[in-house]
Write a protein that holds these residues in place. Structure first.
Motif, mmCIF file in Angstrom:
data_model
loop_
_atom_site.group_PDB
_atom_site.id
_atom_site.type_symbol
_atom_site.label_atom_id
_atom_site.label_comp_id
_atom_site.label_asym_id
_atom_site.label_seq_id
_atom_site.Cartn_x
_atom_site.Cartn_y
_atom_site.Cartn_z
ATOM 1 N N PRO A 227 -83.486 -21.542 134.422
ATOM 2 C CA PRO A 227 -82.234 -21.003 134.289
ATOM 3 C C PRO A 227 -82.353 -19.874 133.786
ATOM 4 O O PRO A 227 -81.608 -18.817 134.165
ATOM 5 N N SER A 228 -83.288 -19.645 132.682
ATOM 6 C CA SER A 228 -83.349 -18.441 131.823
ATOM 7 C C SER A 228 -83.662 -17.237 133.058
ATOM 8 O O SER A 228 -83.533 -16.021 132.926
ATOM 9 N N ARG A 229 -84.607 -17.477 133.722
ATOM 10 C CA ARG A 229 -85.266 -16.548 134.465
ATOM 11 C C ARG A 229 -84.238 -16.015 135.614
ATOM 12 O O ARG A 229 -84.140 -14.911 135.900
ATOM 13 N N VAL A 230 -83.522 -17.008 136.176
ATOM 14 C CA VAL A 230 -82.630 -16.722 136.931
ATOM 15 C C VAL A 230 -81.485 -15.750 136.359
ATOM 16 O O VAL A 230 -81.119 -14.760 137.245
ATOM 17 N N ILE A 231 -80.963 -16.164 135.239
ATOM 18 C CA ILE A 231 -79.930 -15.401 134.764
ATOM 19 C C ILE A 231 -80.333 -13.893 134.326
ATOM 20 O O ILE A 231 -79.792 -12.913 134.576
ATOM 21 N N ASN A 232 -81.679 -13.880 133.727
ATOM 22 C CA ASN A 232 -82.392 -12.593 133.473
ATOM 23 C C ASN A 232 -82.186 -11.532 134.551
ATOM 24 O O ASN A 232 -81.972 -10.327 134.448
ATOM 25 N N THR A 233 -82.809 -12.272 135.473
ATOM 26 C CA THR A 233 -83.172 -11.378 136.965
ATOM 27 C C THR A 233 -81.520 -10.864 137.417
ATOM 28 O O THR A 233 -81.245 -9.708 137.917
ATOM 29 N N LEU A 234 -80.819 -11.708 137.379
ATOM 30 C CA LEU A 234 -79.344 -11.437 137.944
ATOM 31 C C LEU A 234 -78.787 -10.520 136.988
ATOM 32 O O LEU A 234 -78.111 -9.361 137.461
ATOM 33 N N VAL A 235 -78.662 -10.679 135.733
ATOM 34 C CA VAL A 235 -78.228 -9.475 134.758
ATOM 35 C C VAL A 235 -78.844 -7.986 134.995
ATOM 36 O O VAL A 235 -78.402 -7.241 135.003
ATOM 37 N N ASN A 236 -80.132 -8.416 135.167
ATOM 38 C CA ASN A 236 -80.931 -6.838 135.401
ATOM 39 C C ASN A 236 -80.359 -6.242 136.705
ATOM 40 O O ASN A 236 -80.240 -4.982 136.700
ATOM 41 N N VAL B 291 -77.442 -6.764 138.230
ATOM 42 C CA VAL B 291 -76.206 -6.383 138.124
ATOM 43 C C VAL B 291 -75.955 -5.163 137.148
ATOM 44 O O VAL B 291 -75.145 -4.035 137.722
ATOM 45 N N ALA B 292 -76.744 -5.091 136.077
ATOM 46 C CA ALA B 292 -76.533 -4.603 134.963
ATOM 47 C C ALA B 292 -77.417 -2.927 135.171
ATOM 48 O O ALA B 292 -77.154 -2.243 134.199
#
Ligand code: UDP
Ligand code: MG
Length: 325
Positions: free
Chosen positions: A140-149, A151-152
Motif C-alpha cells: 500500500p505504501s508503494r502505491v500511495i507514494n507513486t500516486l502522490v508523486n 499527482v503532486a
C-alpha cells in the motif's frame, strides 16, 4: 496546561507512542547516547497516545529521573496525527526530530538528519531503505507514494516515514489532524518549504504489533484526496466545483441540443434514446455541482482567517523586520 513553549532548546525529539512499553527503555538509552554526543541542548518529548500497557507509568518514572524527558499523556487513543501535533506544541526545540517508538527507526541517524537541515532544507524526511516490513505494509505504501508523486509532482520515496527533522517554523505552519501526518512532506511543499530526503537504516519490529493493519492503510487514499482538495482549492472551492459543474452542464446541454435538432428537423422520435437521459442527468448534475461550489465559497468566507505562515521575510525601510532563517 500551557500550550506555549518556553525556554527554548536546540533540539527536541518527539516520539509518538501507543502501547510500546517493551521498546521504550532501549529506545530511551539509545536516544540519550546519541543526543549527549551532539553537544546541543536537547529534550525528548514522549507523547503517549492513550496506551493501556503501562507505557505512561514507565515514562513518568523516566521523566522524574531525567529533566530532559517530557511526557504528554492523552486520556485515550487519538491517533498519530494528534500525538504529533501535541508533541509539536509542547516541544521547545529550534529543530524538531520525530521518530517512531518501536525501535524500527535508529537514533544513530539523527546527526545525518541535522546535517541535511544545515544544507538548507526546511524539512528532511527519511526513506526506509531497505525497508524491513512485510509486503502487506510495503505494497500500500508503494502505491500511495507513486500516486502522490504523480499527482503532486514531488519525487519522494517514503512520504509517511515517521523519522523526520524539521525547522521550527515548519511545525508551526503544519496543522495535523485525522490522517494528514501521512503527507507531511506534501503539506510542507504546498506551503513553500524546501523538503529533502535521506535514505535511513530500518529495523524489523522487535516487540508488539504494528498499530495499522492492511485494511487500515487504504483510507490514506481518502486523506490524499481531501488534502489535495484542501491545499489547492481551500480558498477557492468554486474553481474546482464550478469548473466541473459548468463542464457537466455544457456536455449535457450539447447532448440535449443535438437531440432537439434531430427531433425538430429530422422528425426522429428521441424519447427512447439513452443519450437523452444522459444529457438531462449531466445538466442537473452540473447545476448541483455549481451550487455546492457556491455553498463551499460561503463556508470559506465565514471561516477565513488571515495568516502569515507562507511569509518568509518582511522588509520595511530596507531592513528585514521579520525573517525565517
Ligand atoms: N502510534 C501512535 N498512535 C496510534 C498508532 C501508532 O502514537 O494510534 C505510534 C506507534 O506507537 C509508533 C508509531 O506511531 O511509535 C508508528 O506506528 P507503527 O509502528 O504501528 O506503524 P508502522 O511502522 O507499522 O507503519
Ligand atoms: Mg513501526
Amino acid at each position: 496546561m500551557s500550550t506555549v513553549a518556553s525556554g527554548m532548546v536546540d533540539l527536541s525529539v518527539v516520539v509518538p507512542l501507543y502501547n510500546e512499553t517493551a521498546s521504550l527503555p532501549t529506545l530511551y538509552e539509545h536516544l540519550r547516547e546519541v543526543l549527549q554526543r551532539l553537544g546541543l541542548t536537547y529534550e525528548i518529548v514522549f507523547v503517549d497516545d492513550g496506551s493501556t500497557d503501562g507505557s505512561s507509568a514507565l515514562l513518568l518514572d523516566l521523566a522524574a529521573k531525567d529533566p530532559t524527558v517530557t511526557l504528554v499523556a492523552f486520556r485515550r487513543n487519538f491517533g498519530k496525527a494528534a500525538a504529533l501535533s501535541s508533541g509539536f506544541r509542547h516541544a521547545r526545540g529550534q529543530t524538531i526530530v520525530t521518530m517512531d517508538a518501536d525501535l524500527q527507526d535508529d537514533p544513530k541517524e539523527i546527526p545525518r538528519f541535522l546535517d541535511k537541515l544545515r544544507d538548507g532544507c526546511d524539512l528532511v524526511t527519511g526513506w526506509k531503505h531497505p525497508r524491513r516490513d512485510p509486503f502487506s505494509k510495503t505494497f500500500p505504501s508503494r502505491v500511495i507514494n507513486t500516486l502522490v508523486n504523480w499527482v503532486a509532482g514531488t519525487s519522494l520515496h517514503d512520504m509517511n516515514c515517521g523519522f523526520k527533522a524539521y525547522r521550527r517554523e515548519v511545525v508551526d505552519a503544519l496543522h495535523l489532524y485525522g490522517g494528514r501526518h501521512r503527507y507531511i512532506p506534501l503539506l510542507a511543499t504546498q506551503i513553500g518549504f524546501n523538503v529533502g530526503e535521506i535514505a535511513i537504516r530500518h529495523h524489523p519490529r522487535k516487540f508488539g504489533r504494528s498499530k495499522y493493519r492492511f485494511s487500515q492503510r487504504w483510507p490514506a487514499l481518502f486523506d490524499l484526496v481531501s488534502l489535495l482538495f484542501l491545499t489547492r482549492f481551500n480558498r477557492k472551492p468554486l474553481h474546482l466545483l464550478g469548473g466541473l459543474g459548468v463542464s457537466a452542464f455544457g456536455i449535457g446541454l450539447g447532448l440535449c441540443v443535438y437531440l432537439s435538432w434531430i427531433r425538430l428537423f429530422q422528425g426522429e422520435f428521441i424519447g427512447h434514446r439513452p443519450l437523452l437521459l444522459l444529457g438531462v442527468i449531466l445538466m442537473i448534475l452540473g447545476v448541483q455541482l455549481f451550487s455546492f461550489g457556491l455553498l463551499a465559497e460561503m463556508l470559506t468566507s465565514f471561516h477565513h482567517v488571515d495568516s502569515d505562515e507562507h511569509v518568509r521575510a518582511i522588509v520595511r525601510g530596507g531592513r528585514r523586520v521579520e525573517e525565517t532563517p
